[in-house]
Enzyme design. Structure first.
Site, PDB file in Angstrom:
ATOM      1  N   ASP A  45       0.709  -1.177   0.093  1.00  0.00           N
ATOM      2  CA  ASP A  45      -0.101  -0.107  -0.030  1.00  0.00           C
ATOM      3  C   ASP A  45       0.832   1.092   0.062  1.00  0.00           C
ATOM      4  O   ASP A  45       0.406   2.468  -0.188  1.00  0.00           O
ATOM      5  CB  ASP A  45      -1.010   0.016   1.292  1.00  0.00           C
ATOM      6  CG  ASP A  45      -0.400  -0.012   2.655  1.00  0.00           C
ATOM      7  OD1 ASP A  45       0.902  -0.157   2.553  1.00  0.00           O
ATOM      8  OD2 ASP A  45      -0.938  -0.319   3.637  1.00  0.00           O
ATOM      9  N   SER A  46       2.167   1.161   0.047  1.00  0.00           N
ATOM     10  CA  SER A  46       3.242   2.189  -0.177  1.00  0.00           C
ATOM     11  C   SER A  46       3.178   2.709  -1.476  1.00  0.00           C
ATOM     12  O   SER A  46       3.398   3.661  -1.873  1.00  0.00           O
ATOM     13  CB  SER A  46       4.762   1.905   0.044  1.00  0.00           C
ATOM     14  OG  SER A  46       4.842   0.481  -0.675  1.00  0.00           O
ATOM     15  N   ASP A  84      -0.792  -6.021  -0.489  1.00  0.00           N
ATOM     16  CA  ASP A  84      -1.266  -5.620   0.851  1.00  0.00           C
ATOM     17  C   ASP A  84      -2.585  -5.315   1.005  1.00  0.00           C
ATOM     18  O   ASP A  84      -3.481  -4.976   0.085  1.00  0.00           O
ATOM     19  CB  ASP A  84      -0.721  -4.061   1.041  1.00  0.00           C
ATOM     20  CG  ASP A  84       0.388  -4.019   2.083  1.00  0.00           C
ATOM     21  OD1 ASP A  84       0.309  -5.028   3.086  1.00  0.00           O
ATOM     22  OD2 ASP A  84       1.372  -3.375   2.027  1.00  0.00           O
ATOM     23  N   LYS A 114      -1.062  -9.519   2.331  1.00  0.00           N
ATOM     24  CA  LYS A 114      -0.317  -9.179   3.732  1.00  0.00           C
ATOM     25  C   LYS A 114      -1.173  -8.264   4.653  1.00  0.00           C
ATOM     26  O   LYS A 114      -1.973  -7.385   4.010  1.00  0.00           O
ATOM     27  CB  LYS A 114       0.779  -8.397   3.226  1.00  0.00           C
ATOM     28  CG  LYS A 114       1.795  -7.969   4.534  1.00  0.00           C
ATOM     29  CD  LYS A 114       3.063  -7.451   4.189  1.00  0.00           C
ATOM     30  CE  LYS A 114       3.131  -5.913   3.796  1.00  0.00           C
ATOM     31  NZ  LYS A 114       2.605  -4.924   4.473  1.00  0.00           N
ATOM     32  N   GLU A 116      -1.112  -5.785   8.309  1.00  0.00           N
ATOM     33  CA  GLU A 116      -0.480  -5.375   9.381  1.00  0.00           C
ATOM     34  C   GLU A 116      -1.087  -5.305  10.637  1.00  0.00           C
ATOM     35  O   GLU A 116      -2.393  -5.392  11.004  1.00  0.00           O
ATOM     36  CB  GLU A 116      -0.482  -3.833   9.108  1.00  0.00           C
ATOM     37  CG  GLU A 116       0.443  -3.173   7.965  1.00  0.00           C
ATOM     38  CD  GLU A 116       0.445  -1.745   7.974  1.00  0.00           C
ATOM     39  OE1 GLU A 116       0.138  -0.984   8.906  1.00  0.00           O
ATOM     40  OE2 GLU A 116       1.161  -1.052   6.919  1.00  0.00           O
ATOM     41  N   GLU A 183       9.255  -4.474  10.366  1.00  0.00           N
ATOM     42  CA  GLU A 183       9.504  -3.151  10.132  1.00  0.00           C
ATOM     43  C   GLU A 183      10.114  -2.363  11.493  1.00  0.00           C
ATOM     44  O   GLU A 183       9.444  -1.993  12.217  1.00  0.00           O
ATOM     45  CB  GLU A 183       8.476  -2.511   9.348  1.00  0.00           C
ATOM     46  CG  GLU A 183       8.734  -0.995   8.843  1.00  0.00           C
ATOM     47  CD  GLU A 183       7.797  -0.402   7.872  1.00  0.00           C
ATOM     48  OE1 GLU A 183       6.810  -1.240   7.307  1.00  0.00           O
ATOM     49  OE2 GLU A 183       8.177   0.546   7.552  1.00  0.00           O
TER      50      GLU A 183
HETATM   51  O1  KIV Z   1       3.404  -1.152   1.871  1.00  0.00           O
HETATM   52  C1  KIV Z   1       4.735  -1.520   1.664  1.00  0.00           C
HETATM   53  O2  KIV Z   1       5.501  -1.372   0.872  1.00  0.00           O
HETATM   54  C2  KIV Z   1       5.077  -2.483   2.981  1.00  0.00           C
HETATM   55  C3  KIV Z   1       6.623  -2.767   2.915  1.00  0.00           C
HETATM   56  C4  KIV Z   1       7.396  -1.471   3.335  1.00  0.00           C
HETATM   57  C5  KIV Z   1       6.849  -3.818   3.624  1.00  0.00           C
HETATM   58  O3  KIV Z   1       4.303  -2.743   3.791  1.00  0.00           O
END
Ligand code: KIV
Length: 281
Positions: A45-46, A84, A114, A116, A183
């Site tokens: 989600d970055s 994500d 993924k 969090e 992280e």
């Molecule tokens: O969103 C992302 O890019 C991440 C990585 C930094 C692990 O969660």
């Protein structure tokens, strides 16, 4: 090269082979990193900050994730593609998390999701895993909670925080995750978690003792603006190279050097203006 699966990654941990992971959000870069041999491509989600010009990850939607993940899965041949789960797609309930994970998998063609959070969201991980969807955990600095954490800060520096993170890591593993991102945590704590867990740990700002490493592609290619966190290594200054290419293009167009003869089609023996003006016989 064989396709990377959850079993490959578990095998790599057992064999002491380091796992490589990078983020990608579009087909061209996913293809290049896949060809280079990266094991895991995370559609993080970055994407919000790296590619969509947002201030943080909170406004990223399921639709955004699916849109970018489709491009990545279309290009990646061997890497395992993980997507994500964005903010508020899993926090509300295990049921909602399962429905959204299923939706992301069906629409994107990805190989896993993924999410969090540790102990607090273990029931979400369990529900998704029970449906047959591989889940990667993510603990330590969890950017979707940065307001609550008081900013993008290193986590688990004190005894209590470190103990909580170890408990989080255990809970994520127990819930059935196939790997966990660590992280921004001290290297010593990451090493302890890595030795404790049977599943691979993928570090970002968590030292060299993790089973693997991940970086945001735009950071490691020197494409992101602003100061980087300490854990980023810039492997290539693409920003300068790309800017130089744009500047050269502008100069050549303005100066008339581009397009040259070799960039130009030529089918007419006479000028188009003459052809247009020609009378019919
Ligand atoms: O969103 C992302 O890019 C991440 C990585 C930094 C692990 O969660």
């Amino acid at each position: 090269m064989a396709k990377i699966t959850v079993n490959t990654l578990l095998g790599m941990k057992r064999a002491g082979q380091r796992i490589t992971a990078l983020t990608a959000y579009d087909a061209p870069f996913a293809r290049i990193m896949d060809e280079a041999g990266v094991d895991v491509i995370l559609v993080g989600d970055s994407v919000g900050m790296a590619a969509l010009g947002r201030r943080d990850t909170l406004s990223v939607t399921i639709g955004d994730m699916i849109h970018h993940a489709k491009a990545v899965t279309a290009a990646a041949q061997n890497a395992m593609v993980v997507v994500d789960m964005p903010f508020m797609s899993f926090q509300v309930s295990a049921q909602k998390a399962l429905e959204n994970a299923g939706h992301i998998m069906q629409e994107s063609g990805a190989h896993g999701v993924k999410l969090e959070g540790g102990e607090k969201y273990a029931d979400r991980i369990r529900a998704i895993v029970e449906a047959g969807i591989p889940v990667m955990g993510h603990i330590g600095l969890t950017p979707q909670s940065y307001h609550q954490l008081g900013g993008y800060k290193v986590q688990g520096k004190q005894g209590d925080g470190a103990r909580r993170l170890l408990a989080d890591a255990r809970a994520v593993e127990k819930a059935g995750a196939f790997a966990v991102v660590l992280e921004a945590i001290p290297a010593e704590l990451a090493a302890t978690i890595t030795q404790t867990l049977h599943i691979p740990t993928i570090g970002i700002g968590a030292g060299a003792e993790c089973d693997g490493q991940i970086l945001v592609m735009h950071d490691m290619l020197g494409l992101s603006d602003g100061p980087h966190p300490r854990f980023v290594k810039v492997f290539s200054d693409l920003r300068t190279q790309v800017k130089n290419a744009f500047t050269a293009y502008i100069g050549e167009v303005r100066g008339g050097a581009f397009p040259a003869k070799e960039h130009t089609y030529s089918a007419l023996t006479e000028s188009p203006l003459k052809v247009v003006g020609k009378k019919k016989e």
